[in-house]
Design an enzyme around this catalytic site. Structure first.
Site, PDB file in Angstrom:
ATOM      1  CE1 TYR A 100      -3.669   2.534   0.505  1.00 10.67           C
ATOM      2  CE2 TYR A 100      -2.353   3.350   2.346  1.00 10.67           C
ATOM      3  CZ  TYR A 100      -3.405   3.502   1.465  1.00 10.67           C
ATOM      4  OH  TYR A 100      -4.212   4.624   1.527  1.00 10.67           O
ATOM      5  CG  LEU A 101       2.574   2.797  -3.197  1.00 10.76           C
ATOM      6  CD1 LEU A 101       2.708   3.217  -4.652  1.00 10.76           C
ATOM      7  CD2 LEU A 101       3.938   2.728  -2.533  1.00 10.76           C
ATOM      8  CG  ASP A 155      -5.300   0.973 -19.337  1.00 15.81           C
ATOM      9  OD1 ASP A 155      -5.864   1.885 -19.961  1.00 15.81           O
ATOM     10  OD2 ASP A 155      -5.916   0.197 -18.583  1.00 15.81           O
TER      11      ASP A 155
END
Length: 262
Positions: free
Chosen positions: A80-81, A172
């Protein structure tokens, strides 16, 4: 499988409850303490492994991405950032440096654009490579819904696309795949391959696009030639075809505009 069960399978200790995060149309995404867990009720074979491989390719080339802790057919566990301030200028410099890299040849492993599977392809002329690897599979999948636009799409790729040289691509790169972390700008959910940077630039201008301060900083670091700028609508056709495939005829008007601008 639930996110806590996947963490146990990965041999990782859950550090809190599973909190749902926004995860797009393919996966269910949860934060569990220091981890982000991605799952799918009916996972496509190879989907999560392709994402993990793409994240690794971006990291190897100097971009900030979440750390991959574990990957399997059932799901993916990432670090998790913690969110941080927006830094569009920093992102621009990172991407300009990334796009300036030169790879030995155009190359794509088997991968996905969203949930759409794309074939492996290596080498050759850029226009042929892009058409056969990216456009043609989507054209076949959407032909019956294109209301006569299929031949017009085919005709777009009978003239050569500009070629600056094989460069690494996120693949993307829309606004939702940018995350401003405490440590700096990070990128998520790649559809990595080696192609021409115009592919990324085209997606970055779709669906609201990136702000002016990003483009000013990017062009200061790596100017965009006019011939590349003129080719962007042809690259946008690729992304609009996948939206027709996934979401229906509501994207035909945007597709027609991209064809007309090409």
């Amino acid at each position: 499988m639930d996110p806590l069960a996947l963490l146990r399978k990965a041999g990782l200790e859950a550090q809190g409850p599973a909190v749902p995060l926004h995860g797009g149309d393919v996966s269910r995404v949860y934060r569990v303490g220091a981890y982000v867990v991605k799952l799918s009720a009916n996972p496509l074979p190879g989907l999560f492994r392709a994402e993990a491989s793409g994240l690794g390719a971006l990291a190897e080339r100097g971009l900030r991405v979440p750390r991959v802790h574990w990957v399997g057919e059932e799901g993916l566990v990432l670090g998790y950032l913690e969110p941080g301030p927006e830094d569009w200028e920093g992102l621009a410099e990172d991407l300009a440096r990334f796009h300036r890299r030169r790879e030995p040849l155009y190359q794509a492993a088997f991968g996905f654009l969203g949930p759409f599977p794309l074939p492996e392809r290596v080498g050759g002329d850029w226009t042929e490579f892009f058409y056969l690897r990216c456009v043609e599979p989507l054209l076949r999948a959407t032909w019956d819904r294109l209301e006569g636009l299929g031949p017009k799409v085919e005709a777009l790729f009978r003239k050569p696309l500009p070629a600056e040289g094989p460069a690494p691509l996120h693949g993307d790169l829309w606004r939702g795949n940018v995350h401003f972390a405490r440590e700096g700008p990070a990128l998520l959910d790649p559809s990595f391959f080696v192609g021409e940077r115009g592919v990324d630039l085209a997606m970055m201008r779709l669906f609201g696009g990136f702000p002016r301060r990003f483009w000013e900083a990017y062009e200061a670091s790596y100017p965009i030639p006019e011939e590349v700028r003129r080719a962007l609508p042809r690259y946008q056709v690729y992304y609009l075809l996948v939206h027709v495939h996934l979401f229906g005829r509501g994207y035909l008007e945007a597709l027609w505009k991209a064809i007309s601008a090409s």
